[in-house]
Design a protein around this motif. Structure first.
Motif, mmCIF file in Angstrom:
data_model
loop_
_atom_site.group_PDB
_atom_site.id
_atom_site.type_symbol
_atom_site.label_atom_id
_atom_site.label_comp_id
_atom_site.label_asym_id
_atom_site.label_seq_id
_atom_site.Cartn_x
_atom_site.Cartn_y
_atom_site.Cartn_z
ATOM 1 N N LYS A 125 9.082 -3.224 -21.631
ATOM 2 C CA LYS A 125 8.847 -3.878 -20.337
ATOM 3 C C LYS A 125 7.448 -4.487 -20.371
ATOM 4 O O LYS A 125 6.497 -3.839 -20.817
ATOM 5 N N THR A 126 7.327 -5.713 -19.882
ATOM 6 C CA THR A 126 6.009 -6.350 -19.825
ATOM 7 C C THR A 126 5.153 -5.645 -18.781
ATOM 8 O O THR A 126 5.598 -5.469 -17.640
ATOM 9 N N ARG A 129 0.100 -9.694 -18.698
ATOM 10 C CA ARG A 129 0.165 -10.955 -19.439
ATOM 11 C C ARG A 129 -1.223 -11.345 -19.904
ATOM 12 O O ARG A 129 -2.220 -11.092 -19.221
ATOM 13 N N LEU A 156 0.212 -7.004 -13.969
ATOM 14 C CA LEU A 156 1.436 -7.131 -13.187
ATOM 15 C C LEU A 156 1.407 -6.063 -12.109
ATOM 16 O O LEU A 156 0.899 -4.955 -12.329
ATOM 17 N N ARG A 157 1.971 -6.419 -10.985
ATOM 18 C CA ARG A 157 1.969 -5.511 -9.846
ATOM 19 C C ARG A 157 2.581 -4.154 -10.239
ATOM 20 O O ARG A 157 3.633 -4.101 -10.866
ATOM 21 N N GLY A 158 1.888 -3.104 -9.869
ATOM 22 C CA GLY A 158 2.389 -1.770 -10.181
ATOM 23 C C GLY A 158 1.970 -1.287 -11.555
ATOM 24 O O GLY A 158 2.243 -0.148 -11.926
ATOM 25 N N TYR A 159 1.323 -2.181 -12.348
ATOM 26 C CA TYR A 159 0.897 -1.791 -13.698
ATOM 27 C C TYR A 159 -0.598 -2.054 -13.876
ATOM 28 O O TYR A 159 -1.058 -2.368 -14.967
ATOM 29 N N PHE B 48 15.894 -3.664 -15.259
ATOM 30 C CA PHE B 48 14.586 -4.342 -15.352
ATOM 31 C C PHE B 48 13.557 -3.526 -16.135
ATOM 32 O O PHE B 48 12.371 -3.813 -16.102
ATOM 33 N N ARG B 49 14.071 -2.471 -16.823
ATOM 34 C CA ARG B 49 13.206 -1.659 -17.713
ATOM 35 C C ARG B 49 12.080 -0.963 -16.962
ATOM 36 O O ARG B 49 10.992 -0.760 -17.502
ATOM 37 N N GLU B 69 2.725 -0.207 -1.816
ATOM 38 C CA GLU B 69 2.052 0.499 -2.918
ATOM 39 C C GLU B 69 3.012 0.842 -4.047
ATOM 40 O O GLU B 69 2.582 1.188 -5.140
ATOM 41 N N ILE B 71 5.770 -1.046 -5.059
ATOM 42 C CA ILE B 71 6.486 -2.172 -5.660
ATOM 43 C C ILE B 71 5.968 -2.468 -7.067
ATOM 44 O O ILE B 71 4.775 -2.370 -7.331
ATOM 45 N N LYS B 72 6.882 -2.834 -7.973
ATOM 46 C CA LYS B 72 6.496 -3.172 -9.354
ATOM 47 C C LYS B 72 6.950 -4.595 -9.673
ATOM 48 O O LYS B 72 8.032 -5.016 -9.245
ATOM 49 N N ALA B 73 6.144 -5.270 -10.467
ATOM 50 C CA ALA B 73 6.552 -6.605 -10.913
ATOM 51 C C ALA B 73 7.587 -6.450 -12.020
ATOM 52 O O ALA B 73 7.478 -5.545 -12.843
ATOM 53 N N ASP B 75 9.670 -8.505 -15.289
ATOM 54 C CA ASP B 75 9.187 -9.426 -16.328
ATOM 55 C C ASP B 75 9.345 -10.881 -15.903
ATOM 56 O O ASP B 75 8.960 -11.774 -16.633
ATOM 57 N N ASP B 80 9.891 -9.117 -7.805
ATOM 58 C CA ASP B 80 9.369 -7.752 -7.795
ATOM 59 C C ASP B 80 10.507 -6.788 -7.497
ATOM 60 O O ASP B 80 11.535 -7.177 -6.932
#
Lengths: 512, 246
Positions: A125-126, A129, A156-159, B48-49, B69, B71-73, B75, B80
């Motif tokens: 998973k990315t 970037r 990236l959001r959440g990472y 979405f892995r 807080e 939410i994840k992006a 790829d 999202d």
């Protein structure tokens, strides 16, 4: 802020990265574009960067934050960069209030390759970037100068933790963060935010009045010189505005800072700057009408708005004629000689024997002069009653302007909080007097233009619309006249009087 | 912001495949899109892995934690995901403890209105307090339905439930899914489809099953396949319908 790879090549960095993280490379692309900004760096100073790239027949507009390099807006359009009105949405909406009447100008061109990489976790998973921009500055003759490769980390959001971890690793390699735009501008000898029409001197209270005045006048000359090309090439109306303000300030300094120069030495320049003020007037007047035109339309009822179209054409045509005459003057040999001689005068050693005030500490000379002008303003202001003619307000405005310019020239000699407050108070009074007079002048000139237009067979509706405009302007002028007493009383309040006395009457050098 | 609940009482009807592919196409078109995986099984999250969370429902439902807080992006730019949470299996019980249990989900999504143009809800099967929340929050319901008698019955049950709970105003748009024209019963339903069905049909296709293998939306690994094209057509039809929906 993005990283700039100056001490390490991108290949070595990518190899090191691949040892620690899983990487996948996406499609790269060629980048060929230009950083745009206004002459007075409105985007740069607003923390923004606008990069305009070509993609086939389209322009790709990328608006970024200057500090973080984050993308704020990305859009495509077929119009070339210029005035705010020509920008594609959503850029127009976002930038119009900042740009106002200023044109976007090309500042520096880049050419290079953008590589896009993704950093993956164990699930492929990315998580962030990476954009690697390897580019060069392209000079006006096409010559290229290399720039450090820019590495931008986009979490990236959440990472976000992964991004912080990578950034820490990069800092550990002593890779520094920086702004590619600053690097690129430096290559072409520019500096973001370097031009401002504002006066920012740092004078020393003890320096000679002669030296300080030369310093001020040289700065104003720099502003005049900086704006000449923009006026001649008719880039936007603000070049002429700034040039004229610098001319007015120069004239004011020459007449108000007394006995620092030999009268014979500056007499010629006083006449030269009066001439410069005069030849730049007609174009500026027409600029003002054109800038105010949308407001004129708004003030009219729907049915009469279209009727004003011939007036708009009249303004545009006359302005084009006046602009051409002005550009000829500014390109002429006598004008070039005038600027050259003026610079030579300001850079030459002081006259010997020197005039009375030349060697005196600037603070003494400034304080005495400012206070004298202040007293004149108060005397003229107090003498104005309900029945006083418009000319009395006009004279007061002239005195106020002289006072304001002097206070701005010598601002740095006084405690900022106190002198700033007084300048602000004076500005409120000046705005009232300025509006009062400008509205009257506008109305009078509109009457003259209306007669011109009648001779050139303008329709009845157009003349009626002009009549309504004139009526509206005079009504507003009357409003300003009625407000004068209150505005002046506000300026005349005890606190201001005390501050003027405290700041400018005591001219000993300890008063700072 | 428009909220699209992808829902059916029955499981195994192609809900997750529809939610994943529609939200992916939505983001591709430039709409800022969020997919919320409400199903504790977490199939969308897996595609979405992204790792599902273990226990987050309680704080979320109680309002002690914002959706923002968590939410994840993905790829894919503009898309999202609100990952599944294993504790969502107890969501009904948690919701029951709340003062206004039915409006909870809507309250959680509302603050995201400036951030997203579209929110897709991938809902767990069954009718429960969770689904009532979905009905309350959604602008429309997309109901993937296999063209069989039994499936049509569940669709009928849904319509009756909505009418009985003063939720009859929500548009219910059946989506005929896993369609196999070789089957007589499927052909029969296609001749006389349920009211407001999408014209686009989602065929039974092995490519959709392979999403689990690739862990990607169909268009990413098999853009020219009939399944990818069907989702593309479905998304266009959905957007056309949304345009005229308040």
């Amino acid at each position: 802020m993005p990283f700039l790879l100056s001490s390490i090549s991108s290949d070595v960095l990518l190899r090191d990265l691949a040892d620690r993280w899983r990487l996948s490379e996406g499609l790269g692309r060629r980048v060929e574009g230009v950083f745009f900004d206004t002459f007075d760096w409105r985007l740069y100073l607003g923390g923004l960067v606008l990069f305009v790239d070509r993609d086939g027949a389209e322009w790709v507009w990328l608006l970024m934050g200057r500090a973080a390099g984050d993308v704020l807006a990305l859009c495509r359009g077929d119009g070339a960069p210029g005035m705010a009105a020509t920008l594609p949405e959503p850029l127009r909406n976002r930038l119009a209030p900042l740009l106002e009447m200023r044109r976007l100008l090309p500042q520096v061109a880049l050419s290079g390759e953008l590589r896009s990489l993704n950093l993956l976790n164990e699930d492929e998973k990315t998580v962030l970037r990476l954009d690697l921009l390897e580019c060069r500055v392209v000079g006006e003759q096409g010559q290229e100068t290399g720039l450090p490769t820019q590495l931008k980390v986009s979490p990236l959001r959440g990472y976000e933790d992964d991004a912080s971890c990578l950034e820490q690793w990069l800092r550990g390699l002593a890779i520094s963060e920086g702004c590619l735009l600053d690097e690129a501008l430096a290559v072409v000898g520019k500096r973001g935010g370097s031009y401002s029409s504002k006066l920012q001197f740092s004078l020393h209270p003890g320096e000679g009045a002669d030296e300080a005045t030369r310093h001020i006048l040289l700065h104003l000359l720099g502003t005049i010189e900086a704006n000449v090309a923009g006026v001649c090439n008719d880039l936007d109306s603000e070049f002429l505005h700034d040039l004229r303000v610098a001319v007015r300030r120069t004239r004011s300094a020459l007449t108000q800072i007394k006995e620092v120069f030999e009268p014979d030495g500056v007499e010629r320049f006083k006449a030269d700057f009066a001439w410069l003020g005069q030849i730049t007037g007609p174009t500026r007047d027409l600029d003002v009408y054109l800038l105010k035109f949308p407001g004129y339309l708004e003030s009219l009822q729907g049915g009469f708005r279209d009727a004003l179209e011939p007036f708009h054409r009249y303004l545009v045509q006359h302005r084009a004629t006046e602009q051409a005459i002005l550009a000829n003057h500014l390109r002429s040999e006598p004008f070039q000689v005038m600027l050259r001689d003026w610079r030579a005068f300001l850079e030459s050693p002081p006259a010997d024997p020197s005039p009375a005030n030349a060697a005196r500490p600037v603070k003494e000379v400034a304080g005495a002069r400012i206070h004298k002008l202040y007293r004149r303003v108060m005397k003229e202001g107090r003498a104005i009653g309900e029945e006083s003619p418009a000319e009395a307000l006009h004279e007061l405005r002239k005195s106020c302007k002289k006072l304001r310019y002097l206070m701005e020239f010598f601002q740095s000699l006084y405690p900022a909080a106190r002198v700033d407050g007084l300048i602000k108070a004076l500005k409120i009074l000046l705005d009232n007097l300025g509006d009062h007079q400008d509205l009257q002048v506008q109305a009078e000139k509109l009457v003259t233009m209306a007669s011109d237009m009648r001779r050139s067979k303008a329709g009845t509706h157009c003349l009626l619309a002009l009549g309504m405009l004139i009526g509206g302007l005079l009504l507003r002028q009357r409003g300003e006249r009625e407000r004068f007493a209150t505005v002046f009383a506000q300026f005349n309040q005890e606190r201001n009087r005390e501050r003027f006395a405290a700041l400018f009457l005591d001219n000993t050098l300890s008063n700072q | 912001m428009k909220i699209i609940g992808v829902y059916n009482i029955k499981g195994g009807v192609g809900k997750t495949a529809a939610a994943v592919n529609l939200s992916y196409l939505s983001a591709k078109s430039g709409l800022r899109t969020l997919l919320w995986d409400l199903d504790p099984q977490g199939a969308s999250t897996y595609y979405f892995r992204i790792k599902p969370r273990i226990k987050g429902a309680k704080k979320l439902v109680r309002g002690e934690r914002d959706l923002d807080e968590l939410i994840k992006a993905t790829d894919y730019e503009g898309l999202d995901l609100m990952p599944a949470d294993f504790s969502f299996r107890n969501l009904d019980l948690l919701l029951e403890d709340q003062k206004k249990p039915v409006g909870r989900l809507h309250k959680l999504i509302k603050p995201l209105a400036d951030e997203y143009d579209r929110v897709y809800l991938d809902c767990p099967p069954s009718i429960s307090l969770v689904s009532e929340n979905v009905f309350q929050a959604s602008t429309v319901l997309v109901v993937p339905t296999i063209p069989t008698t039994l499936s049509l019955r569940t669709l009928e049950q849904l319509t009756q439930f909505l009418a009985g709970h003063e939720l009859g105003r929500i548009p219910v748009w059946p989506l005929l899914s896993l369609v196999d024209r070789r089957k007589r019963m499927h052909r029969g339903v296609l001749e006389n489809p349920p009211a407001n069905s999408f014209e686009t049909l989602i065929p039974y296709a092995s490519d959709v099953e392979r999403m689990g293998e690739y862990r990607q939306p169909v268009a990413e690994f098999s853009a020219a396949s009939p399944a990818a094209q069907a989702y593309e057509a479905l998304w266009r039809e959905l957007e056309r319908r949304l345009e005229i929906t308040e």
